[in-house]
Write a protein that holds these residues in place. Structure first.
Motif, mmCIF file in Angstrom:
data_model
loop_
_atom_site.group_PDB
_atom_site.id
_atom_site.type_symbol
_atom_site.label_atom_id
_atom_site.label_comp_id
_atom_site.label_asym_id
_atom_site.label_seq_id
_atom_site.Cartn_x
_atom_site.Cartn_y
_atom_site.Cartn_z
ATOM 1 N N ILE A 21 0.920 -0.980 0.111
ATOM 2 C CA ILE A 21 -0.028 -0.109 0.067
ATOM 3 C C ILE A 21 0.963 1.179 0.015
ATOM 4 O O ILE A 21 1.853 1.240 0.788
ATOM 5 N N GLU A 22 0.648 2.121 -1.045
ATOM 6 C CA GLU A 22 1.437 3.412 -0.898
ATOM 7 C C GLU A 22 -0.011 4.646 -0.911
ATOM 8 O O GLU A 22 -0.945 4.363 -1.489
ATOM 9 N N ILE A 23 0.610 5.874 -0.522
ATOM 10 C CA ILE A 23 -0.314 6.846 -0.329
ATOM 11 C C ILE A 23 0.231 8.127 -0.994
ATOM 12 O O ILE A 23 1.392 8.394 -0.768
ATOM 13 N N ILE A 30 -4.954 6.448 -2.543
ATOM 14 C CA ILE A 30 -4.191 5.036 -1.966
ATOM 15 C C ILE A 30 -3.904 4.100 -3.336
ATOM 16 O O ILE A 30 -5.019 3.775 -4.035
ATOM 17 N N PHE A 49 -9.849 8.636 -0.630
ATOM 18 C CA PHE A 49 -9.808 8.400 0.695
ATOM 19 C C PHE A 49 -11.579 8.531 0.977
ATOM 20 O O PHE A 49 -11.848 7.841 2.217
ATOM 21 N N LEU A 154 1.691 9.744 6.457
ATOM 22 C CA LEU A 154 1.421 8.460 7.113
ATOM 23 C C LEU A 154 1.884 8.462 8.608
ATOM 24 O O LEU A 154 3.054 8.505 8.915
ATOM 25 N N PHE A 237 -6.874 4.088 8.784
ATOM 26 C CA PHE A 237 -6.901 2.791 7.869
ATOM 27 C C PHE A 237 -6.786 1.487 8.625
ATOM 28 O O PHE A 237 -5.466 1.431 9.180
ATOM 29 N N SER A 248 -11.536 1.839 6.541
ATOM 30 C CA SER A 248 -11.198 3.181 7.028
ATOM 31 C C SER A 248 -12.306 3.989 8.042
ATOM 32 O O SER A 248 -13.625 3.656 7.708
#
Length: 251
Positions: A21-23, A30, A49, A154, A237, A248
């Motif tokens: 997972i990367e934000i 996401i 989101f 994060l 999350f 979430s």
């Protein structure tokens, strides 16, 4: 102090188990890499989101391509080798229009920086690096200008080691208690065991003196998770132990 409650933002169940997972906090996106267990081929998903799909089950060109990051509303993939975590190959895909993509097979991914990616030609072993500008999709030499680091928004909670507040003592807490602050509130998180001897994660919102909200965020867990949750701004999350579900909450 605002009268704020915990509310569910979304609940996704992906087709395949989640690997990475990367934000992109700036654009509230996401990126989720999933893999088909049968052939280990990666599929990439991008969700907002707010809980809507931007990109769903976008298939990688080969199983050696993995998620490296998401920034400027673009997915960044890198290629890995069988005997090394790095190989030559970088792919950038527009999240909202995946037909707009560029692939560079002669460059090695080094790392994410603000508004771009640091890369190196595969014929050069060490030291030299170039800047892949994600806005212009051009490769630039910027050795004279310091690169701004990519600032991740994060945040992980920390384990609480103080005296347990009175408003938490009636909960059947199993193990550690995690804590974070969001605006004027404390957010507590911990595991409980249900009647079937499975775990559930409870989120509790409080002031310094009293409980203001309490919910079961995730239930029916066979095992405790490595990280109980992560937080971005005012949103929590969580993963579940089937490795396909992503949940979430707004806090």
């Amino acid at each position: 102090m605002a009268n704020h409650t915990i509310s569910k933002a979304f609940n996704f169940i992906f087709t395949y188990p989640i690997w990475r997972i990367e934000i992109d906090a700036e654009n509230k996106l996401i990126a989720v890499e999933t893999r088909n267990p049968d052939d280990t081929l990666p599929y990439f998903n991008v969700v907002t989101f707010e809980g809507t799909y931007v990109l769903q089950d976008f298939k990688a060109i080969a199983k050696e391509w993995v998620l490296a990051g998401i920034q400027c509303k673009k997915l960044i993939l890198k290629k890995i080798a069988n005997n090394s975590p790095i190989d030559a190959g970088i792919q950038v895909i527009d999240c909202y229009n995946p037909q707009l993509q560029e692939t560079w097979f002669n460059y090695i991914f080094i790392g994410m920086v603000d508004q771009g990616v640091l890369i190196r030609p595969k014929v050069i072993a060490e030291g030299f690096q170039l800047f892949l500008n994600l806005q212009s999709m051009s490769i630039e030499s910027k050795n004279e200008i310091p690169f701004k680091p990519y600032a991740s928004e994060l945040v992980y909670p920390i384990i609480y080691n103080g005296e347990i507040p009175l408003f938490l003592k009636d909960f059947p807490i199993d193990g550690e208690i995690w804590i974070n602050t969001v605006n004027d509130y404390f957010i507590w998180a911990f595991y409980e065991k249900d009647r079937n001897n499975r775990y559930q994660i409870r989120l509790v919102q409080s002031t310094k003196e009293k409980l203001t909200e309490s919910i079961i965020a995730v239930s029916e867990l066979e095992l405790k998770l490595f990280n109980i949750y992560f937080l971005i701004h005012e949103q929590i999350f969580l993963l579940t132990d089937n490795k396909r579900e992503f949940v979430s909450y707004l806090v």
